[in-house]
Design a protein around this motif. Structure first.
Motif, PDB file in Angstrom:
ATOM      1  N   UNK A 263      41.620  -0.856  20.384  1.00 35.84           N
ATOM      2  CA  UNK A 263      42.506  -0.541  19.279  1.00 35.84           C
ATOM      3  C   UNK A 263      42.315   0.929  18.972  1.00 35.84           C
ATOM      4  N   UNK A 264      41.729   1.238  17.799  1.00 40.70           N
ATOM      5  CA  UNK A 264      41.343   2.621  17.526  1.00 40.70           C
ATOM      6  C   UNK A 264      40.303   3.044  18.559  1.00 40.70           C
ATOM      7  N   UNK A 265      40.335   4.298  18.947  1.00 43.25           N
ATOM      8  CA  UNK A 265      39.319   4.740  19.909  1.00 43.25           C
ATOM      9  C   UNK A 265      39.303   6.250  20.047  1.00 43.25           C
ATOM     10  N   UNK A 266      38.194   6.732  20.593  1.00 49.65           N
ATOM     11  CA  UNK A 266      38.078   8.080  21.130  1.00 49.65           C
ATOM     12  C   UNK A 266      38.043   7.950  22.642  1.00 49.65           C
ATOM     13  N   UNK A 267      38.961   8.601  23.322  1.00 48.89           N
ATOM     14  CA  UNK A 267      39.025   8.575  24.783  1.00 48.89           C
ATOM     15  C   UNK A 267      38.709   9.966  25.308  1.00 48.89           C
ATOM     16  N   UNK A 268      37.905  10.019  26.350  1.00 44.17           N
ATOM     17  CA  UNK A 268      37.578  11.290  26.982  1.00 44.17           C
ATOM     18  C   UNK A 268      37.523  11.073  28.482  1.00 44.17           C
ATOM     19  N   UNK A 269      38.160  11.957  29.235  1.00 40.75           N
ATOM     20  CA  UNK A 269      38.149  11.839  30.695  1.00 40.75           C
ATOM     21  C   UNK A 269      38.502  13.170  31.336  1.00 40.75           C
ATOM     22  N   UNK A 270      38.177  13.278  32.626  1.00 38.66           N
ATOM     23  CA  UNK A 270      38.629  14.391  33.458  1.00 38.66           C
ATOM     24  C   UNK A 270      39.697  13.869  34.405  1.00 38.66           C
TER      25      UNK A 270
ATOM     26  N   UNK B 108      40.753  14.891  25.780  1.00 34.30           N
ATOM     27  CA  UNK B 108      40.097  14.159  24.688  1.00 34.30           C
ATOM     28  C   UNK B 108      41.187  13.697  23.716  1.00 34.30           C
ATOM     29  N   UNK B 109      41.179  12.402  23.405  1.00 36.14           N
ATOM     30  CA  UNK B 109      42.208  11.822  22.544  1.00 36.14           C
ATOM     31  C   UNK B 109      41.555  10.998  21.447  1.00 36.14           C
ATOM     32  N   UNK B 110      41.979  11.237  20.205  1.00 34.23           N
ATOM     33  CA  UNK B 110      41.608  10.370  19.084  1.00 34.23           C
ATOM     34  C   UNK B 110      42.848   9.558  18.719  1.00 34.23           C
ATOM     35  N   UNK B 111      42.714   8.219  18.849  1.00 29.13           N
ATOM     36  CA  UNK B 111      43.883   7.336  18.712  1.00 29.13           C
ATOM     37  C   UNK B 111      43.644   6.306  17.612  1.00 29.13           C
ATOM     38  N   UNK B 112      44.673   6.119  16.770  1.00 24.79           N
ATOM     39  CA  UNK B 112      44.640   5.095  15.727  1.00 24.79           C
ATOM     40  C   UNK B 112      45.729   4.067  16.032  1.00 24.79           C
ATOM     41  N   UNK B 113      45.315   2.828  16.237  1.00 20.84           N
ATOM     42  CA  UNK B 113      46.245   1.766  16.631  1.00 20.84           C
ATOM     43  C   UNK B 113      47.156   1.371  15.468  1.00 20.84           C
ATOM     44  N   UNK B 114      48.289   0.735  15.764  1.00 22.28           N
ATOM     45  CA  UNK B 114      49.146   0.226  14.689  1.00 22.28           C
ATOM     46  C   UNK B 114      48.444  -0.896  13.942  1.00 22.28           C
TER      47      UNK B 114
ATOM     48  N   UNK C 288      51.206   3.407  14.880  1.00 25.48           N
ATOM     49  CA  UNK C 288      50.099   4.044  15.596  1.00 25.48           C
ATOM     50  C   UNK C 288      50.166   5.559  15.387  1.00 25.48           C
ATOM     51  N   UNK C 289      49.022   6.202  15.552  1.00 27.79           N
ATOM     52  CA  UNK C 289      48.951   7.659  15.452  1.00 27.79           C
ATOM     53  C   UNK C 289      48.067   8.220  16.567  1.00 27.79           C
TER      54      UNK C 289
ATOM     55  N   UNK D 294      36.495   4.923  16.985  1.00 25.14           N
ATOM     56  CA  UNK D 294      36.994   6.033  16.195  1.00 25.14           C
ATOM     57  C   UNK D 294      36.208   6.130  14.885  1.00 25.14           C
ATOM     58  N   UNK D 295      35.616   7.268  14.563  1.00 21.26           N
ATOM     59  CA  UNK D 295      34.929   7.419  13.273  1.00 21.26           C
ATOM     60  C   UNK D 295      35.895   7.206  12.116  1.00 21.26           C
ATOM     61  N   UNK D 296      35.440   6.512  11.073  1.00 21.59           N
ATOM     62  CA  UNK D 296      36.314   6.186   9.951  1.00 21.59           C
ATOM     63  C   UNK D 296      36.880   7.426   9.282  1.00 21.59           C
ATOM     64  N   UNK D 297      36.100   8.518   9.282  1.00 18.74           N
ATOM     65  CA  UNK D 297      36.577   9.724   8.597  1.00 18.74           C
ATOM     66  C   UNK D 297      37.766  10.373   9.302  1.00 18.74           C
ATOM     67  N   UNK D 298      38.073   9.926  10.526  1.00 17.69           N
ATOM     68  CA  UNK D 298      39.213  10.506  11.245  1.00 17.69           C
ATOM     69  C   UNK D 298      40.513   9.764  10.990  1.00 17.69           C
TER      70      UNK D 298
END
Length: 478
Positions: free
Chosen positions: A93-100, A173-179, A191-192, A245-249
């Motif tokens: 759902x919410x997440x921080x994604x990081x990849x090359x 790097x992506x910070x994602x907030x699910x619907x 979603x954001x 995803x950290x709540x503060x984000x």
């Protein structure tokens, strides 16, 4: 010199969400998706496989060269097998994604968050004005009921093009907030994509997604797989990490405070600025010039050493540290930065042979900077004396925006003079006169050089040096 100033302020609205809804969206922490095999993915197609390394052909479309081993996920579609998308078994759902990721020439792929919201991956090397369909764009939505030419809508272009050349690793790097959905399954908030950082630059900030993008494989939902597009072109991935995803984000976070409005310098034409420039290991170059171009390719130069420090693609200079209030004299690149050296040293040194120790300063060399002159197109050519010779160092943005050309010339010979070309983690010669440098961060290309560049090892790092005669021409592609 021409300076364009732009001040940006940011506002954000904050939505209140219950802690129950928030916690329900968090994925199980998965520090890194294993790439020893394909066991983390659902039903991988035949075009997907695991490799230990990958390089691209700059002149061949959809071509990647691979090596046996593990750690890199590769997809190479063919005319016979167009390929298929690859989805993780784990859902988020919410997440921080990081990849090359790494693109082949002319290639196209994408990262679908929850399988339905696409961040475009594309070979957009040298594009000046990026669209939502270019590298880093949030792809458009689609409506077949609309008239031709209007079916695609609602995409978001990246703020600037920070794309690298084919065959170079790019970092996403992506910070994602699910619907959010209520107990009856009705969507109560969209979603954001809170941030997208591509190659060290924020290209999207708190973007609301009003629905799935084109190519979505389902309706919107609370949890979904990470999906990698596999039917458009050759692409490779490594270091895929997912975290909560950290709540503060949430909702873009609480922005504001005492941060100053940024002071930006643009480069609509050839532009120069003197400032301090900070390089690796917390070293400050105090006599530096940064040179910008309309090709959106810029660089910084160390006047004390005749040294090309770094280059970047995208927007030009953030002068806030230098000019806000009393300032500290430094400026920062606003685009995707490619450093060429670990620390400032003389660019030219006399060596007994190609393996001799490099001088750490210009003491005893007779070094005297002579500033610069402007060429017929208002571009600087730097000049300095060293070992009794006058050096002219002409660095220019390539017209296609794909890197820099450099010509170094001497007005008289210097016995056993060597030029330092790169100081890096690793350096590989891919073909005659064509080098891949620093964990596939940039290329060096030599044509018609009288002498062959030499790769040498120094304190666990690699250096590329070359005997400097009367003139040397080469290109830096990134």
């Amino acid at each position: 010199m021409k300076f364009n100033f732009l001040k940006l302020g940011t506002t954000a609205s904050v939505l209140l969400l219950s802690s129950a809804l928030v916690s329900a969206q968090q994925p199980t922490a998965q520090p890194e998706i294993g790439l020893n095999d394909l066991s983390s993915f659902k039903d991988p197609g035949k075009t997907w496989f695991i490799s230990s390394g990958v390089t691209a052909e700059l002149n061949t479309t959809n071509s990647l060269n691979t090596a046996k081993g593990s750690g890199v996920l590769v997809n190479i579609p063919t005319k016979k097998n167009h390929g298929s998308d690859l989805s993780t078994i784990a859902e988020h759902g919410d997440m921080l994604l990081e990849l090359d990721y790494l693109m082949a020439k002319g290639s196209n792929s994408g990262v679908y968050l929850q399988g339905i919201y696409e961040i475009q991956l594309e070979d957009s090397w040298g594009v000046k004005i990026p669209l939502s369909s270019n590298n880093g764009g949030i792809y458009e939505r689609w409506d077949d009921s609309k008239p031709e030419g209007q079916k695609g809508y609602g995409g978001y272009a990246p703020r600037q093009n920070t794309a690298k050349a084919p065959g170079l690793w790019q970092h996403l790097k992506v910070a994602f907030q699910a619907p959010r959905f209520d107990a009856s399954g009705n969507k109560v908030s969209n979603a954001r994509i809170l941030t997208v950082d591509l190659n060290g630059v924020i290209i999207h900030d708190n973007v609301e997604l009003f629905g799935p993008t084109r190519g979505a494989n389902s309706k919107e939902k609370a949890l979904g797989s990470l999906r990698l597009q596999g039917d458009h072109g050759a692409v490779a991935f490594r270091n895929i990490k997912i975290a909560p995803l950290p709540l503060e984000m949430l909702n873009g976070g609480q922005k504001g405070g005492n941060n100053p409005d940024p002071i930006y310098i643009d480069a609509p034409s050839n532009t120069m600025i003197r400032s301090f420039v900070d390089v690796a290991e917390h070293q400050r170059v105090v006599h530096a010039i940064s040179v910008g171009s309309s090709q959106q390719v810029h660089y910084s130069y160390d006047l004390d050493n005749g040294l090309l420090l770094q280059a970047w693609r995208g927007e030009f200079i953030d002068a806030t540290p230098m000019w806000h209030e009393r300032g500290n004299g430094s400026s920062k690149a606003r685009g995707s930065l490619t450093p060429f050296t670990k620390k400032p040293v003389p660019s030219i040194t006399k060596l007994a042979n190609s393996q001799s120790a490099w001088l750490t300063d210009t003491t005893g060399t007779g070094f005297r900077t002579k500033g610069y002159i402007m060429d017929t197109e208002d571009r600087p050519e730097f000049k300095y004396h060293i070992y009794g010779a006058l050096v002219t160092d002409a660095i220019k943005a390539l017209e296609n925006g794909q890197g820099l050309s450099r010509e170094i010339s001497l007005d008289k010979p210097i016995d056993n003079a060597y030029l330092l070309l790169a100081d890096a983690v690793d350096i590989t010669e891919l073909s005659k006169g064509f080098f891949l440098v620093d964990d596939q961060s940039f290329y060096l290309k030599f044509e018609n050089s009288k002498d062959k560049p030499v790769i040498r090892e120094v304190n666990g790092r690699k250096e590329l040096v070359i005997l400097l005669r009367d003139k040397l021409n080469y290109s830096i592609l990134f």
